[in-house]
Design an enzyme around this catalytic site. Structure first.
Site, PDB file in Angstrom:
ATOM      1  N   ASP A 285       0.841  -1.194   0.000  1.00  0.00           N
ATOM      2  CA  ASP A 285       0.000   0.000   0.000  1.00  0.00           C
ATOM      3  C   ASP A 285       0.884   1.255   0.000  1.00  0.00           C
ATOM      4  OD1 ASP A 285      -2.276   1.725   0.330  1.00  0.00           O
ATOM      5  OD2 ASP A 285      -3.332   0.050   1.254  1.00  0.00           O
ATOM      6  N   ASP A 400      -5.822   2.544  -7.093  1.00  0.00           N
ATOM      7  CA  ASP A 400      -6.717   2.934  -6.013  1.00  0.00           C
ATOM      8  C   ASP A 400      -7.260   4.344  -6.257  1.00  0.00           C
ATOM      9  OD1 ASP A 400      -8.096   2.491  -3.694  1.00  0.00           O
ATOM     10  OD2 ASP A 400      -6.448   2.989  -2.363  1.00  0.00           O
ATOM     11  N   GLU A 403     -12.189   6.255  -8.783  1.00  0.00           N
ATOM     12  CA  GLU A 403     -13.575   6.621  -9.140  1.00  0.00           C
ATOM     13  C   GLU A 403     -13.639   7.865 -10.041  1.00  0.00           C
ATOM     14  OE1 GLU A 403     -12.534   6.382  -5.810  1.00  0.00           O
ATOM     15  OE2 GLU A 403     -13.052   4.257  -5.746  1.00  0.00           O
ATOM     16  N   ASP A 468     -13.738  -0.195   0.403  1.00  0.00           N
ATOM     17  CA  ASP A 468     -13.371  -0.195   1.826  1.00  0.00           C
ATOM     18  C   ASP A 468     -14.526  -0.685   2.687  1.00  0.00           C
ATOM     19  OD1 ASP A 468     -10.911   0.787   1.107  1.00  0.00           O
ATOM     20  OD2 ASP A 468     -11.420   2.875   1.518  1.00  0.00           O
ATOM     21  N   HIS A 527      -7.024  -8.380   3.403  1.00  0.00           N
ATOM     22  CA  HIS A 527      -6.575  -6.983   3.453  1.00  0.00           C
ATOM     23  C   HIS A 527      -7.329  -6.281   4.573  1.00  0.00           C
ATOM     24  CE1 HIS A 527      -4.962  -3.191   2.056  1.00  0.00           C
ATOM     25  NE2 HIS A 527      -6.173  -2.685   1.875  1.00  0.00           N
TER      26      HIS A 527
END
Length: 782
Positions: A285, A400, A403, A468, A527
């Protein structure tokens, strides 16, 4: 504030069905392939495309419909047109479109069966609307990722990619919306419009469907077929087939938010392997490029040399252990990142109306610009950064916040306002990877995770995940409808942060149940955030024993799972399917807590704390308990006792399930030795399963004839193994097959004219054969 704002807009946009301004016919032209109808409000254009899609678009001085986003472009078919005083009738081989003249209203028939009636288009202010009347018992599926019942009827929600932190069951917006519906009447509608939009599926008016958008591309595609499988296949072929992922994508992909140093990451990988967990990837990450979260250096796209002093050595070490390295990146570049000035000066960010870079002062990670991914120059620049990392050995990518997470409607991109192109941002980001891989690494399969995309993003190899999710039982329960809804929408690889990502405390029971479920999903990827470790090594030995067993089961099932990946690549059918899709039983349409994994396994995950018995709806037929081998009659609801050790899984009678002994990494996966489980059907004499094999990493292996098919058949006491296909690197010349028949039905097996005595146990009969892998082989039983 955002939620109140969205609610206000949706109320303003709602227009009663009877109150829409009507379009009246003026004239038409027809050239044999395309019908153009002029009305007093604008122009309708209808055509039938190669494949099975019918295209309908509307345009006037304010509305456009000339964009193509989701479909793979293709030619048009010849059509027939007849006319009466009241309507125009346009026909292809299977679809007939009736266009009423006054007012203009459209009906679609498929093979003389009415599928959809009263489709109208209207404009109200800056809102465009497609709407029609649904049948009273019609069910509507699709629309992308929603933590809602699979049947979306009775709901109104946005079609707009947006993050939903810590969500659970009931969340009607998530990161990945798709402007697509599938009806229980076996038709689909694809609204090829990535603008901000809303679905209203019988919420305001119980029988009214509407798709309402703030402008955008006013084109819709109609599909119809005889079964759900064929219908989904038609749509996926139209929008592009999912490429085969590398076989390691089906392994254990370990992740967390986040590993903060090279030393910590190496310790985790070494500890996982030493504890006996199969593993294929480690996912890093945001801390790989900087130690800070807020006001950090998001966008650096290079290693933080203080905490990651020898990344290339680390990557090589992991690769030698069978573990691939995957890196996260985001499309935002904070002002503190080293690339911000370059991108700003070269005009590669989203802009204000005056042409200057639009900065995002309220971005969580620090004031930033958003890369204009639609600008080819920006895409090429971004690929240069990725390619430098690939040269260091990085094998997978994690996109990530795509959107994008913050995307003001007024931001200007090279292809339009953000409000109109928001839905294809993640789509185009994935396309950057796909296009450059095909150009520079044409034989290599791409692995790219993304939590946002558009209709058709599967053709670029996108592996989506559900965002998430809350680390709660409600978050777990949300995952089945999210996964199944996306599968029906063409994205077969939807999966979750196994164990749950956000909120909630460390919960061993929830963690165990989530990972057990994840074994029977397209991607297995634990995760979480920093409040609960996602790695099983940090749990009690009793939990580890269960999780280790299930991860090894995941690896043992590689032949079956890889075949599901091939089936999806070939036909577009989802890997995980709702009950109604396999059984075509309307009574099962409301069940979204149980699902098929392929056509042979029925999975009923445990999704509530303290469950001692699970109610399971078994469809008609005969079933086997996957764990115990018990034979069970279907067509009823049963109570299944459960302990923490297992979740209910059932095998459809007549199934072959090819497996292997578990391996440490898919690097060790071979098909020269198979364990073939067969579950006889007392009511059916013949059964078969076609298994797929190739080298696991060559792009286009199936199209290049670098694969083989292994057809397992049982009929009238004879097992047949038929090999067909072509050579590929690693194809075995011989195969050792251990057949495990889940009934003690016979005493002898004849192989090459010799009768042998199988091993007979209480519930199984087993025998081993060593066969050439290039011909048909038969084994007779008695």
């Amino acid at each position: 504030m955002r939620r109140f704002h969205v609610l206000f807009i949706s109320i303003v946009l709602w227009i009663p069905f009877s109150g829409v301004a009507q379009n009246n016919y003026i004239s038409h032209t027809f050239d044999g392939k395309q019908l153009i109808v002029c009305t007093d409000s604008g122009e309708y254009v209808l055509s039938a495309l190669q494949g099975k899609a019918f295209k309908l678009s509307f345009a006037n001085k304010r509305v456009y419909s000339n964009k193509i986003y989701a479909p793979v472009e293709r030619g048009v078919k010849e059509l027939r047109l007849t006319e009466s005083k009241t309507e125009l009738i346009l026909s292809s081989a299977e679809v007939t479109v009736h266009l009423g003249k006054s007012p203009v209203s459209i009906r679609f028939d498929y093979r003389d069966e009415v599928k959809l009636t009263g489709l109208e288009f209207a404009v109200s202010g800056d809102t465009t609307i497609y709407q029609y009347r649904m049948k009273s018992d019609e069910k509507i599926y699709g629309t992308g990722a929603r933590a809602l019942p699979l049947n979306r009827r009775g709901y109104r929600f946005q079609c707009y990619n947006q993050a939903n932190y810590g969500y659970g069951m009931g969340a009607d917006f998530l990161n990945y919306s798709i402007p697509l519906i599938m009806s229980s009447e076996k038709y689909m509608l694809l609204f090829d419009n990535p603008a901000r939009a809303w679905f209203d599926i019988g919420k305001r008016d119980v029988d009214r469907f509407s798709f309402e958008s703030l402008g955008g591309n006013a084109t819709v595609y109609f599909f119809a077929d005889d079964s759900y499988d064929k219908l989904v296949s038609d749509y996926v072929k139209f929008t592009g087939m999912q490429p085969m992922p590398p076989v390691w994508a089906l392994g254990n992909l370990q992740s967390r938010f986040g590993y903060k140093s090279q030393m910590q990451t190496e310790n985790v990988v070494d500890s996982m392997l030493q504890a006996g967990y199969p593993m294929d990837a480690i996912i890093l990450d945001i801390f790989w490029f900087g130690p800070q979260i807020q006001d950090g250096v998001m966008g650096n796209l290079s290693w933080d040399s203080i905490h990651w002093s020898e990344p290339e050595r680390m990557i090589r070490k992991f690769r030698d252990q069978g573990v691939k390295t995957i890196l996260i990146s985001e499309p935002f570049f904070t002002k503190k990142s080293k690339h911000y000035t370059y991108l700003d000066q070269h005009g590669l960010f989203g802009k204000n109306a005056d042409g200057t870079t639009m900065t995002l002062p309220n971005f969580y990670f620090g004031e930033a610009g958003l890369l204009d991914i639609f600008n080819p120059e920006a895409g090429d620049w971004l690929w240069q950064q990725y390619d430098a990392l690939k040269q260091q050995g990085v094998e997978g990518w994690w996109c990530d916040l795509g959107e994008p997470e913050i995307h003001p409607d007024s931001m200007i991109h090279v292809n339009g306002k953000a409000s109109e192109v928001h839905g294809i941002y993640g789509h185009n980001w994935t396309k950057v990877f796909y296009d450059h891989y095909r150009k520079e690494y044409p034989d290599e399969r791409l692995f790219v995770l993304g939590r946002a995309g558009y209709a058709g993003s599967q053709r670029f190899g996108l592996i989506p995940w559900s965002g998430d999710v809350g680390r709660t039982w409600s978050g777990l329960r949300a995952q089945i409808p999210v996964m199944l809804g996306m599968g029906l929408s063409g994205l077969a690889y939807m999966h979750s942060d196994a164990g749950g990502f956000a909120s909630g405390t460390k919960n061993p029971e929830l963690y165990t149940r989530w990972l057990q479920y994840a074994v029977f999903t397209p991607v297995f990827r634990p995760h979480s955030d920093s409040h609960a470790e996602p790695e099983p090594i940090y749990y009690a030995d009793s939990i580890q024993d269960i999780v280790r067993h299930y991860i090894k089961l995941r690896y043992a099932m590689l032949p079956y799972n890889y075949t599901l990946a091939w089936q999806n690549h070939r036909s577009g059918e989802p890997m995980a399917k709702p009950l109604f899709m396999v059984c075509d039983d309307p009574e099962l349409s409301a069940n979204d807590s149980i699902y098929f994994w392929g056509d042979n396994l029925l999975v009923a995950p445990v999704m509530r704390s303290g469950t001692g018995a699970q109610k399971v709806v078994l469809p008609e037929g005969t079933w086997y308990d996957f764990h115990s081998g018990e034979l069970i009659e279907g067509g009823r609801t049963i109570d299944v006792p459960v302990t923490l050790s297992d979740i209910p899984v059932f095998v459809k009678a007549g199934s072959f399930i090819p497996m292997i002994s578990p391996v440490q990494s898919t690097d060790d996966y071979k098909t020269d030795t198979l364990i073939v489980h067969f579950f006889p059907d007392p009511e059916r004499k013949a059964s078969n399963f076609i298994m797929y094999a190739d080298d696991g990493h060559t792009f286009g292996a199936y199209e290049k004839n670098q694969y083989e098919l292994i057809d397992f058949t049982y009929k009238n006491g004879v097992f047949t193994v038929k090999n067909s296909g072509y050579n590929y690197p690693g194809r075995p010349q011989k195969r050792l097959l251990k057949f495990v028949v889940h009934q003690p039905d016979f005493e002898k097996v004849k192989i090459n004219r010799t009768w042998i005595k199988p091993e007979i146990k209480e519930k199984t009969t087993s025998f081993i054969v060593n066969l050439p892998a290039n011909r048909t082989n038969e084994m007779q039983t008695r």
